[in-house]
Design an enzyme around this catalytic site. Sequence first.
Site, PDB file in Angstrom:
ATOM      1  N   THR A  85       4.266  -9.105  42.223  1.00 34.78           N
ATOM      2  CA  THR A  85       4.616  -9.838  43.447  1.00 34.78           C
ATOM      3  C   THR A  85       3.754 -11.094  43.580  1.00 34.78           C
ATOM      4  OG1 THR A  85       5.185  -7.766  44.507  1.00 34.78           O
ATOM      5  CG2 THR A  85       4.772  -9.623  45.970  1.00 34.78           C
ATOM      6  N   HIS A  89       5.087 -13.683  41.362  1.00 35.80           N
ATOM      7  CA  HIS A  89       6.255 -14.355  41.950  1.00 35.80           C
ATOM      8  C   HIS A  89       5.798 -15.431  42.944  1.00 35.80           C
ATOM      9  CE1 HIS A  89       9.391 -11.859  40.249  1.00 35.80           C
ATOM     10  NE2 HIS A  89       8.798 -10.751  40.672  1.00 35.80           N
TER      11      HIS A  89
HETATM   12  P1  NAD Z   1       6.696  -5.937  34.970  1.00 37.06           P
HETATM   13  O1  NAD Z   1       7.582  -7.102  35.195  1.00 37.06           O
HETATM   14  O2  NAD Z   1       5.311  -6.157  34.504  1.00 37.06           O
HETATM   15  O3  NAD Z   1       7.398  -4.925  33.950  1.00 37.06           O
HETATM   16  C1  NAD Z   1       8.764  -4.868  33.717  1.00 37.06           C
HETATM   17  C2  NAD Z   1       8.950  -4.633  32.230  1.00 37.06           C
HETATM   18  O4  NAD Z   1      10.351  -4.475  31.948  1.00 37.06           O
HETATM   19  C3  NAD Z   1       8.451  -5.801  31.367  1.00 37.06           C
HETATM   20  O5  NAD Z   1       7.463  -5.346  30.455  1.00 37.06           O
HETATM   21  C4  NAD Z   1       9.729  -6.273  30.682  1.00 37.06           C
HETATM   22  O6  NAD Z   1       9.489  -6.757  29.371  1.00 37.06           O
HETATM   23  C5  NAD Z   1      10.564  -5.004  30.689  1.00 37.06           C
HETATM   24  N1  NAD Z   1      11.989  -5.215  30.381  1.00 37.06           N
HETATM   25  C6  NAD Z   1      12.720  -6.342  30.491  1.00 37.06           C
HETATM   26  N2  NAD Z   1      13.974  -6.137  30.013  1.00 37.06           N
HETATM   27  C7  NAD Z   1      14.038  -4.845  29.625  1.00 37.06           C
HETATM   28  C8  NAD Z   1      15.061  -4.035  29.054  1.00 37.06           C
HETATM   29  N3  NAD Z   1      16.289  -4.501  28.804  1.00 37.06           N
HETATM   30  N4  NAD Z   1      14.764  -2.749  28.762  1.00 37.06           N
HETATM   31  C9  NAD Z   1      13.537  -2.256  29.002  1.00 37.06           C
HETATM   32  N5  NAD Z   1      12.528  -2.987  29.541  1.00 37.06           N
HETATM   33  C10 NAD Z   1      12.781  -4.257  29.847  1.00 37.06           C
HETATM   34  O7  NAD Z   1       6.704  -5.117  36.331  1.00 37.06           O
HETATM   35  P2  NAD Z   1       5.740  -3.989  36.934  1.00 37.06           P
HETATM   36  O8  NAD Z   1       4.653  -4.629  37.709  1.00 37.06           O
HETATM   37  O9  NAD Z   1       5.413  -2.971  35.901  1.00 37.06           O
HETATM   38  O10 NAD Z   1       6.787  -3.389  37.977  1.00 37.06           O
HETATM   39  C11 NAD Z   1       7.958  -2.730  37.518  1.00 37.06           C
HETATM   40  C12 NAD Z   1       9.168  -3.076  38.361  1.00 37.06           C
HETATM   41  O11 NAD Z   1       9.007  -2.516  39.668  1.00 37.06           O
HETATM   42  C13 NAD Z   1       9.415  -4.561  38.598  1.00 37.06           C
HETATM   43  O12 NAD Z   1      10.802  -4.796  38.621  1.00 37.06           O
HETATM   44  C14 NAD Z   1       8.820  -4.790  39.972  1.00 37.06           C
HETATM   45  O13 NAD Z   1       9.401  -5.906  40.612  1.00 37.06           O
HETATM   46  C15 NAD Z   1       9.168  -3.518  40.654  1.00 37.06           C
HETATM   47  N6  NAD Z   1       8.328  -3.111  41.789  1.00 37.06           N
HETATM   48  C16 NAD Z   1       8.959  -2.449  42.788  1.00 37.06           C
HETATM   49  C17 NAD Z   1       8.223  -1.977  43.871  1.00 37.06           C
HETATM   50  C18 NAD Z   1       8.915  -1.203  44.929  1.00 37.06           C
HETATM   51  O14 NAD Z   1       8.259  -0.836  45.913  1.00 37.06           O
HETATM   52  N7  NAD Z   1      10.207  -0.916  44.779  1.00 37.06           N
HETATM   53  C19 NAD Z   1       6.842  -2.190  43.922  1.00 37.06           C
HETATM   54  C20 NAD Z   1       6.220  -2.854  42.871  1.00 37.06           C
HETATM   55  C21 NAD Z   1       6.978  -3.306  41.791  1.00 37.06           C
END
Ligand code: NAD
Length: 372
Positions: free
Chosen positions: A53, A56
């Site tokens: 976040t 972003h």
């Molecule tokens: P991050 O962006 O570091 O990790 C996401 C990973 O997904 C990356 O390593 C990326 O290479 C991979 N990826 C991309 N395309 C892919 C595919 N086709 N198949 C498999 N993997 C793929 O994010 P993070 O900090 O580990 O967080 C994980 C997710 O959770 C993010 O989308 C984030 O925005 C979300 N998030 C949600 C909440 C919530 O409360 N819902 C809170 C925090 C983060």
Amino acid sequence: MRAAKQPLHEGKMMKALLKSEDGPGLTLEDVPKPEMGINDVIIEVDRTGICGTDLHIYNWDAWAQKTIPVPMVVGHEFVGRVIDAGSNVTDFHPGDIVSGEGHVVCGRCRNCLAGRRHLCADTSGVGVNRPGAFAEQISLPMTNVWHHHEGIDLDVAAIFDPFGNAVHTALSFPVLGEDVLITGAGPIGIMAAAVVRHAGARYVVITDVNPWRLELARSLGVTLAVDVTSTDLAAVQQELGMKEGFDVGLEMSGNPDAFRDMLSNMCHGGKIAMLGIPSEDISIDWNHVVFNMLTIKGIYGREMYETWYKMTVMLQAGLDLQPVITHRFHFTEWEKGFEVMNSGKSGKVLLHWNQELPSGSERGQASEGESE
Ligand code: NAD
Ligand code: ZN
């Protein structure tokens, strides 16, 4: 009582990292120290984690532009020491090691009143809608402060917020003896893998498209870390001798292809917990959901405070998250932290806010030549 930490409490200003204007980047500035209401706790920040976040917000993408009012002190993953507390606060004392729950709930909506605070209809986000933790001090309502257990590793304490996302998602469905598919080997996906292994899953398969991160996932111990650009999940099932698909899916990439791929590799009656935030609308073949009777549950934040309790006891029972922390910087070097996050060659990146520099200001992991 607070003699040791008194100097920081003197004076009216402190250093903080903020989004000061409409555009990319952040600035390190002197800002007024936070105010304390009668129900608030003032915490001297020791170290912080950089979250996706924050990235972003740093990159100032479309979501950040429509969400973040400027100026705003950012950041929400932290650990620190209590230095002061309001007159209504009885159970936090100077010197206590604490972290903060990043969602400040309204306390008045139906769910809050029923004790389901993670389902609050009107949350405010630390470092998003209210001043954050990338600062020498932060003020939080006492209901948002979590006491750490004695002897907690401060690095791990600093990442309780994303660790909580991982735990909330990973424990949404029973995993004991089950085959679990995690799409996305970001820091949260990797922590979730460690959690489901700790919780007794049989196979833990994690996917990504980034080889660096898959290597990091392997170092924490997964059954298979799969690069989906070269290997498909049907082949993985075959390799593991699986016949009916994954029992539990944890979507942690936000990527449409990853989610579609997960849907077509679930067993009948499979359960999916979805944490990844999609950057676009995702169209899916609903036949998988209907005929295979899949359950899909959205996950936001952490359960207050059951998730925090589970995190604490899993660490006490030996869950090791240290390997997921790959870089450490002093807060004055914050730009390096954001750079390494943007490179994709990082796990969790920490910023230290105390006076001392961390020993070896960064630490490469799972990759050679990545010490910068
Ligand atoms: P991050 O962006 O570091 O990790 C996401 C990973 O997904 C990356 O390593 C990326 O290479 C991979 N990826 C991309 N395309 C892919 C595919 N086709 N198949 C498999 N993997 C793929 O994010 P993070 O900090 O580990 O967080 C994980 C997710 O959770 C993010 O989308 C984030 O925005 C979300 N998030 C949600 C909440 C919530 O409360 N819902 C809170 C925090 C983060
Ligand atoms: Zn509420």
